[in-house]
Design a protein around this motif. Structure first.
Motif, PDB file in Angstrom:
ATOM      1  N   CYS A   1       0.841  -1.186   0.000  1.00 14.44           N
ATOM      2  CA  CYS A   1       0.000   0.000   0.000  1.00 14.44           C
ATOM      3  C   CYS A   1       0.880   1.241   0.000  1.00 14.44           C
ATOM      4  CB  CYS A   1      -0.921   0.008   1.221  1.00 14.44           C
ATOM      5  SG  CYS A   1      -2.097   1.384   1.202  1.00 14.44           S
ATOM      6  N   HIS A   2       0.642   2.101  -0.984  1.00 15.41           N
ATOM      7  CA  HIS A   2       1.264   3.426  -1.032  1.00 15.41           C
ATOM      8  C   HIS A   2       0.385   4.286  -1.918  1.00 15.41           C
ATOM      9  CE1 HIS A   2       2.698   2.475  -5.057  1.00 15.41           C
ATOM     10  NE2 HIS A   2       3.133   1.339  -4.570  1.00 15.41           N
ATOM     11  N   THR A   3       0.494   5.592  -1.736  1.00 18.43           N
ATOM     12  CA  THR A   3      -0.380   6.488  -2.494  1.00 18.43           C
ATOM     13  C   THR A   3       0.375   7.580  -3.246  1.00 18.43           C
ATOM     14  OG1 THR A   3      -0.679   7.843  -0.519  1.00 18.43           O
ATOM     15  CG2 THR A   3      -2.338   6.134  -0.940  1.00 18.43           C
ATOM     16  N   ASP A   4       1.702   7.498  -3.257  1.00 16.75           N
ATOM     17  CA  ASP A   4       2.444   8.535  -3.956  1.00 16.75           C
ATOM     18  C   ASP A   4       3.601   7.935  -4.752  1.00 16.75           C
ATOM     19  OD1 ASP A   4       4.341   7.916  -2.022  1.00 16.75           O
ATOM     20  OD2 ASP A   4       4.187   9.811  -0.969  1.00 16.75           O
TER      21      ASP A   4
ATOM     22  N   ARG B   1      -4.987   3.083  -7.821  1.00 16.43           N
ATOM     23  CA  ARG B   1      -5.901   4.222  -7.583  1.00 16.43           C
ATOM     24  C   ARG B   1      -7.324   3.742  -7.338  1.00 16.43           C
ATOM     25  NH1 ARG B   1      -4.574   9.754 -10.073  1.00 16.43           N
ATOM     26  NH2 ARG B   1      -6.752   9.961  -9.509  1.00 16.43           N
TER      27      ARG B   1
ATOM     28  N   GLY C   1      -7.415   2.828  -3.275  1.00 12.78           N
ATOM     29  CA  GLY C   1      -6.789   3.668  -2.264  1.00 12.78           C
ATOM     30  C   GLY C   1      -5.340   3.308  -2.009  1.00 12.78           C
ATOM     31  N   GLY C   2      -4.684   2.717  -2.994  1.00 12.71           N
ATOM     32  CA  GLY C   2      -3.266   2.377  -2.877  1.00 12.71           C
ATOM     33  C   GLY C   2      -3.002   0.923  -2.528  1.00 12.71           C
TER      34      GLY C   2
END
Length: 189
Positions: free
Chosen positions: A75-78, A138, A141-142
């Protein structure tokens, strides 16, 4: 050249290639349009050919690769998290075979990646920067899964430990459940 001969030629080119071959490169070699190649690939795959599409082009799927194959939930969002995740895998001798997400409409969606080096990772990150809406993570939510091919189980465990230390694994935490619904182990090929 007949349609059947062209498809045989595509298979031969992919079998000899050292890496992915783009549809445009195949089209140029065969003297046809990119769309004709895409259609040929679709028909080859429908007929059982083991052609895979990756972000850098088509590859012929190898038979069971030696080593250890494992699945990790991440999980990561960037962009920094994406790059750190990919570098951690390839720096430890692993290959990111794919990315898998769950979708309420389609169920499981898998994208073939075949990222085996920092160069591959950088190409993918650059494309993700210019086409962020295309990232499967996306949709969740990652949260996503990766199938990793590693030289051995020790390499896989080292990758998992390093991703956990960087906060990139999606796992159960003391603050609440974050456990994915799939096992995080693997198998020896």
């Amino acid at each position: 050249m007949t349609t059947a001969q062209r498809r045989d030629r595509i298979t031969a080119i992919l079998a000899k290639a050292a890496g992915p071959v783009s549809a445009s490169a195949l089209a140029e070699q065969l003297g046809v349009s990119r769309q004709v190649v895409v259609g040929d690939i679709a028909l080859l795959r429908a007929a059982g050919s083991r052609v895979q599409a990756t972000p850098r082009g088509y590859v012929l799927e190898a038979r069971a690769a030696a080593g250890y194959t494992g699945l990790l939930a991440c999980c990561h969002t960037d962009e920094a998290g994406l790059r750190a995740e990919l570098y951690t895998v390839v720096d430890n001798g692993g290959v990111v075979e794919d990315v898998i997400v769950e979708n309420p409409l389609y169920g499981e969606i898998t994208g073939r990646l075949q990222i085996a080096s920092r160069y591959d990772a950088d190409v993918f990150v650059r494309r993700a920067r210019t086409e962020p809406e295309s990232l499967l993570a996306r949709l969740t939510g990652g949260v996503h899964l990766h199938t990793l091919r590693c030289p051995d189980e020790e390499s896989f465990l080292r990758i998992r430990a390093q991703l956990a230390a960087q906060g990139l694994l999606y796992e159960k935490t003391p603050r609440g459940p974050k456990t994915p619904s799939v096992p995080q182990g693997g198998q020896t090929a």
